[in-house]
Design a protein around this motif. Sequence first.
Motif, PDB file in Angstrom:
ATOM      1  N   ASN A 276       0.808  -1.220   0.000  1.00  0.00           N
ATOM      2  CA  ASN A 276       0.000   0.000   0.000  1.00  0.00           C
ATOM      3  C   ASN A 276       0.840   1.269   0.000  1.00  0.00           C
ATOM      4  O   ASN A 276       2.052   1.238   0.204  1.00  0.00           O
ATOM      5  CB  ASN A 276      -0.946  -0.025   1.203  1.00  0.00           C
ATOM      6  CG  ASN A 276      -1.829  -1.254   1.199  1.00  0.00           C
ATOM      7  OD1 ASN A 276      -2.471  -1.565   0.203  1.00  0.00           O
ATOM      8  ND2 ASN A 276      -1.852  -1.977   2.317  1.00  0.00           N
ATOM      9  N   ASP A 278       1.168   3.561   2.116  1.00  0.00           N
ATOM     10  CA  ASP A 278       1.827   3.893   3.385  1.00  0.00           C
ATOM     11  C   ASP A 278       2.819   2.817   3.821  1.00  0.00           C
ATOM     12  O   ASP A 278       3.248   2.805   4.973  1.00  0.00           O
ATOM     13  CB  ASP A 278       0.791   4.122   4.482  1.00  0.00           C
ATOM     14  CG  ASP A 278      -0.033   2.862   4.776  1.00  0.00           C
ATOM     15  OD1 ASP A 278       0.111   1.863   4.039  1.00  0.00           O
ATOM     16  OD2 ASP A 278      -0.823   2.893   5.738  1.00  0.00           O
ATOM     17  N   SER A 280       2.250  -0.315   4.213  1.00  0.00           N
ATOM     18  CA  SER A 280       1.611  -1.476   4.830  1.00  0.00           C
ATOM     19  C   SER A 280       1.341  -2.536   3.768  1.00  0.00           C
ATOM     20  O   SER A 280       1.402  -2.271   2.565  1.00  0.00           O
ATOM     21  CB  SER A 280       0.311  -1.075   5.530  1.00  0.00           C
ATOM     22  OG  SER A 280      -0.636  -0.590   4.587  1.00  0.00           O
ATOM     23  N   THR A 282      -1.322  -5.567   2.381  1.00  0.00           N
ATOM     24  CA  THR A 282      -2.688  -6.083   2.421  1.00  0.00           C
ATOM     25  C   THR A 282      -2.663  -7.588   2.234  1.00  0.00           C
ATOM     26  O   THR A 282      -2.094  -8.097   1.262  1.00  0.00           O
ATOM     27  CB  THR A 282      -3.579  -5.441   1.337  1.00  0.00           C
ATOM     28  OG1 THR A 282      -3.744  -4.046   1.635  1.00  0.00           O
ATOM     29  CG2 THR A 282      -4.953  -6.102   1.309  1.00  0.00           C
ATOM     30  N   GLU A 284      -5.131 -10.940   2.001  1.00  0.00           N
ATOM     31  CA  GLU A 284      -6.484 -11.466   1.837  1.00  0.00           C
ATOM     32  C   GLU A 284      -6.588 -12.751   2.648  1.00  0.00           C
ATOM     33  O   GLU A 284      -5.883 -13.725   2.374  1.00  0.00           O
ATOM     34  CB  GLU A 284      -6.784 -11.757   0.366  1.00  0.00           C
ATOM     35  CG  GLU A 284      -8.195 -12.257   0.121  1.00  0.00           C
ATOM     36  CD  GLU A 284      -8.479 -12.521  -1.346  1.00  0.00           C
ATOM     37  OE1 GLU A 284      -9.599 -12.970  -1.659  1.00  0.00           O
ATOM     38  OE2 GLU A 284      -7.576 -12.281  -2.178  1.00  0.00           O
ATOM     39  N   LEU A 290     -10.041  -8.557   3.095  1.00  0.00           N
ATOM     40  CA  LEU A 290      -8.762  -7.857   2.956  1.00  0.00           C
ATOM     41  C   LEU A 290      -8.370  -7.238   4.286  1.00  0.00           C
ATOM     42  O   LEU A 290      -9.130  -6.468   4.876  1.00  0.00           O
ATOM     43  CB  LEU A 290      -8.857  -6.780   1.873  1.00  0.00           C
ATOM     44  CG  LEU A 290      -9.180  -7.263   0.456  1.00  0.00           C
ATOM     45  CD1 LEU A 290      -9.279  -6.081  -0.499  1.00  0.00           C
ATOM     46  CD2 LEU A 290      -8.122  -8.247  -0.021  1.00  0.00           C
ATOM     47  N   ARG A 291      -7.187  -7.575   4.752  1.00  0.00           N
ATOM     48  CA  ARG A 291      -6.689  -7.069   6.039  1.00  0.00           C
ATOM     49  C   ARG A 291      -5.396  -6.301   5.809  1.00  0.00           C
ATOM     50  O   ARG A 291      -4.455  -6.813   5.189  1.00  0.00           O
ATOM     51  CB  ARG A 291      -6.432  -8.246   6.984  1.00  0.00           C
ATOM     52  CG  ARG A 291      -7.632  -9.166   7.193  1.00  0.00           C
ATOM     53  CD  ARG A 291      -8.492  -8.673   8.316  1.00  0.00           C
ATOM     54  NE  ARG A 291      -7.764  -8.670   9.580  1.00  0.00           N
ATOM     55  CZ  ARG A 291      -7.649  -9.737  10.367  1.00  0.00           C
ATOM     56  NH1 ARG A 291      -8.189 -10.901  10.003  1.00  0.00           N
ATOM     57  NH2 ARG A 291      -6.989  -9.652  11.507  1.00  0.00           N
ATOM     58  N   ARG A 292      -5.337  -5.094   6.323  1.00  0.00           N
ATOM     59  CA  ARG A 292      -4.137  -4.260   6.182  1.00  0.00           C
ATOM     60  C   ARG A 292      -3.221  -4.499   7.364  1.00  0.00           C
ATOM     61  O   ARG A 292      -3.639  -4.380   8.513  1.00  0.00           O
ATOM     62  CB  ARG A 292      -4.521  -2.790   6.082  1.00  0.00           C
ATOM     63  CG  ARG A 292      -3.352  -1.854   5.801  1.00  0.00           C
ATOM     64  CD  ARG A 292      -3.824  -0.426   5.618  1.00  0.00           C
ATOM     65  NE  ARG A 292      -4.522  -0.253   4.353  1.00  0.00           N
ATOM     66  CZ  ARG A 292      -4.239   0.704   3.469  1.00  0.00           C
ATOM     67  NH1 ARG A 292      -3.252   1.539   3.703  1.00  0.00           N
ATOM     68  NH2 ARG A 292      -4.922   0.817   2.365  1.00  0.00           N
ATOM     69  N   SER A 294       0.355  -3.478   9.260  1.00  0.00           N
ATOM     70  CA  SER A 294       1.407  -2.472   9.340  1.00  0.00           C
ATOM     71  C   SER A 294       2.619  -2.952  10.122  1.00  0.00           C
ATOM     72  O   SER A 294       3.754  -2.628   9.785  1.00  0.00           O
ATOM     73  CB  SER A 294       0.862  -1.192   9.996  1.00  0.00           C
ATOM     74  OG  SER A 294      -0.156  -0.618   9.207  1.00  0.00           O
TER      75      SER A 294
END
Length: 303
Positions: A276, A278, A280, A282, A284, A290-292, A294
Amino acid sequence: MMAILDSAMIMPRTCAAADQVLLLDTVGSTNTYAADLVREGVLFGTHGANGVNAGKSAWSGHEIVAIAANEQTAGRGRLDHTWTSVPGESFIVSLVVSVPVSIMRDLSVSGWLQMIAGCEVRDAIVGAVRDCGGGFDENIGGISLKWPNDIFVDGRKLGGVLAEMVPITGCGDRVAIVIGVGLNLAIAQERLPIDMAMSLQLIVHNLPDAAVMRDAIAARWVQGLRSRLADFEEDPHREAVRAREAMIPICWTLGKSCEAHFVDGTTLRGKAVALNDDASLTIEDQEGVLRRVSTADVGVLSK
């Protein structure tokens, strides 16, 4: 007893590239040692007789200090993993740099600093191998980065990167970043710490000894990181975009089944589907959600 060695004799290229080089025979952790010097005001402070500002009228904020060791007895990886070594086998170097506090507070860009450092280490390894006349085994894939901080070769770990923020004594607008890198340079197959580990000498032909390779890699890393940090400070959002574009094609994690281990003990299994803006990741999950992610230790389950 820890002794400071002659860095100008042993690491001449790095001495030419960095503002200061400290070479230790043995240390618990180069990152811990570097962070302590910053906290004590010896590095980047206003009173350190041995600091980079010693004898200067002003500290510019753009100095890079390299701290290397022949042996590390209590090295730390990300999420408190350990990284130990014996003399003549490993690359153990921490760089101390500084960035504006405003960049570290901007979570949309600050996550890229460690990955930029990793990308520059990757480039430094490739460049140093070429400088030394070495050649990669044709059967081995290229050097890649496993999100967020491991250096991989064909799915096996060559090393890792750990970045830590340290306040600078008497300075409110800049903060130090200690970036430690450990690489397996000349470890025999039977002595690799884990099955998925790899050593540079096992995949590259005709390399010089580990001390020469350490100097070559460290010098290139300092040069590359100095340029990238200057660009990042000038326009962090532009450089975050650039970092993402550079990272995607060399990110070992993307597109693979993985397992994320979080500091609270929970685990997430799924497929890494995106890097992503930032920095981070992602993932699945197995239900298609979908889980982000960090901050986690993300292991690849399959190639």
